[in-house]
Design a protein around this motif. Sequence first.
Motif, short mmCIF file in Angstrom:
data_model
loop_
_atom_site.label_atom_id
_atom_site.label_comp_id
_atom_site.label_asym_id
_atom_site.label_seq_id
_atom_site.Cartn_x
_atom_site.Cartn_y
_atom_site.Cartn_z
N GLY A 69 26.02 48.43 -42.40
CA GLY A 69 25.10 48.70 -43.93
C GLY A 69 24.52 46.99 -44.05
N SER A 70 24.73 46.36 -43.83
CA SER A 70 24.93 45.06 -43.85
C SER A 70 22.97 45.02 -42.49
CB SER A 70 25.37 43.30 -42.92
OG SER A 70 26.32 43.78 -44.15
N PHE A 95 22.76 54.42 -41.99
CA PHE A 95 22.07 53.92 -42.85
C PHE A 95 20.62 53.99 -43.33
CE2 PHE A 95 26.12 53.01 -42.73
CZ PHE A 95 27.41 52.34 -43.01
N THR A 96 20.47 53.31 -42.38
CA THR A 96 18.46 52.48 -42.07
C THR A 96 17.57 53.61 -42.76
OG1 THR A 96 18.83 51.14 -40.46
CG2 THR A 96 16.68 51.95 -40.87
N VAL A 111 25.12 48.37 -50.98
CA VAL A 111 24.77 50.27 -49.88
C VAL A 111 26.45 50.41 -50.86
CG1 VAL A 111 25.86 50.85 -47.32
CG2 VAL A 111 23.83 48.89 -48.20
N LEU A 125 24.56 58.10 -50.94
CA LEU A 125 23.92 57.41 -49.35
C LEU A 125 25.26 58.49 -49.44
CD1 LEU A 125 22.70 53.90 -48.02
CD2 LEU A 125 24.77 55.65 -46.98
N LEU A 174 25.26 44.36 -49.37
CA LEU A 174 26.22 44.84 -48.89
C LEU A 174 26.85 45.18 -49.82
CD1 LEU A 174 27.91 46.29 -47.17
CD2 LEU A 174 29.38 44.24 -46.73
N VAL A 202 26.82 54.38 -52.10
CA VAL A 202 28.05 55.56 -51.57
C VAL A 202 28.33 55.79 -52.39
CG1 VAL A 202 29.87 55.49 -50.35
CG2 VAL A 202 28.17 54.36 -49.43
N LEU A 206 31.58 50.21 -43.86
CA LEU A 206 30.22 49.07 -44.51
C LEU A 206 29.68 48.19 -43.70
CD1 LEU A 206 30.65 51.09 -47.99
CD2 LEU A 206 29.37 52.07 -46.27
N VAL A 234 28.00 58.77 -45.79
CA VAL A 234 28.04 58.27 -44.19
C VAL A 234 29.00 59.44 -43.35
CG1 VAL A 234 29.88 56.23 -43.39
CG2 VAL A 234 28.47 55.73 -45.69
N LEU A 289 18.72 54.49 -46.86
CA LEU A 289 17.86 53.08 -47.18
C LEU A 289 16.14 52.99 -47.26
CD1 LEU A 289 20.22 50.45 -47.00
CD2 LEU A 289 20.72 52.12 -48.74
#
Length: 308
Positions: free
Chosen positions: A138-139, A168-169, A266, A275, A263, A270, A134, A277, A172
Amino acid sequence: MSTQSRAVLLESFGGPEVLGVREVPAPEAGPGQIRVRVTAAGLNPMDWFMTSDDETAARFGLSLPSGFGTDYAGVVDQVGDGATGFAVGDRVFGGAVSRAIADHVVLDLAATIATGSAVHHTPDGVDDRTAATLAIAGSTAAAALAVVEPGPGDTVLIGGAGGGVGVFTVQLARLAGARVIGTGSATSAEALRSLGAEPVAYGDGLAERVRTLGVTAAIDLFGTDTVRTAREIGVPDARITTIAGQVDGIRSANGANAAPGALEEVARLVADGRLRVPIAATFPIDEIRAAVELQAGRHVHGKVVVDL
């Protein structure tokens, strides 16, 4: 209390062939610090890029012998004097720049990822392998989205959408209500669809392939080709960003500058199941070279994780 620790160490900078596992004295938590028994470490392109040669390593302040890896997850097993907010037994995740792939890492609670380390509580419902993916991706995704601010009615073109940050992008942006067009290879099309993106082939002719799709914002996660395409089809510079290249007039995004709490949000997404991964592969620490070779190939769909 452990007195020895395995760690991936480099005696010289270079490719995966210079990576080796060594037994070293376990670090001790000092004042304002905690020690984490690492259980999993996620790989990112920055890991092998920073240590690829002497000149690049020097730019990032690295010297030999050097550790390796940044993203980690594990359990607090030592708390230094004056360290508050964490207790032995707490599950945590975060970043420890170029030293995460080790049995133990020490984190300074006053530091940030920009200054070398960061630590966050792992939410219930997030396993350690996932938590270990993450921090950087994630950041970085959150920072990129903060530049272009997608929302309902937007169509976002994401270059390199099938990579680790793209996972992630894409999601999100979709959660923000935007339509997502993701560039990738033919082999990544199904993976992109599973994340909610509409796949399109990268490379020559991209502008013509997306010109009629109503693109209103663009995020380049690989280089600068998507930036050039976005400009060619009329996307304003204020709604274009990149994470891996510099283009005059385009604001770049850096995970170290993600908004406070980004973060953690995010991680909550999850934990809530909103979300996903995908973990493409896992390797034991003794197979670090194979793990990095796979990740550095840039064709893996999802994250690569090292188990400790």
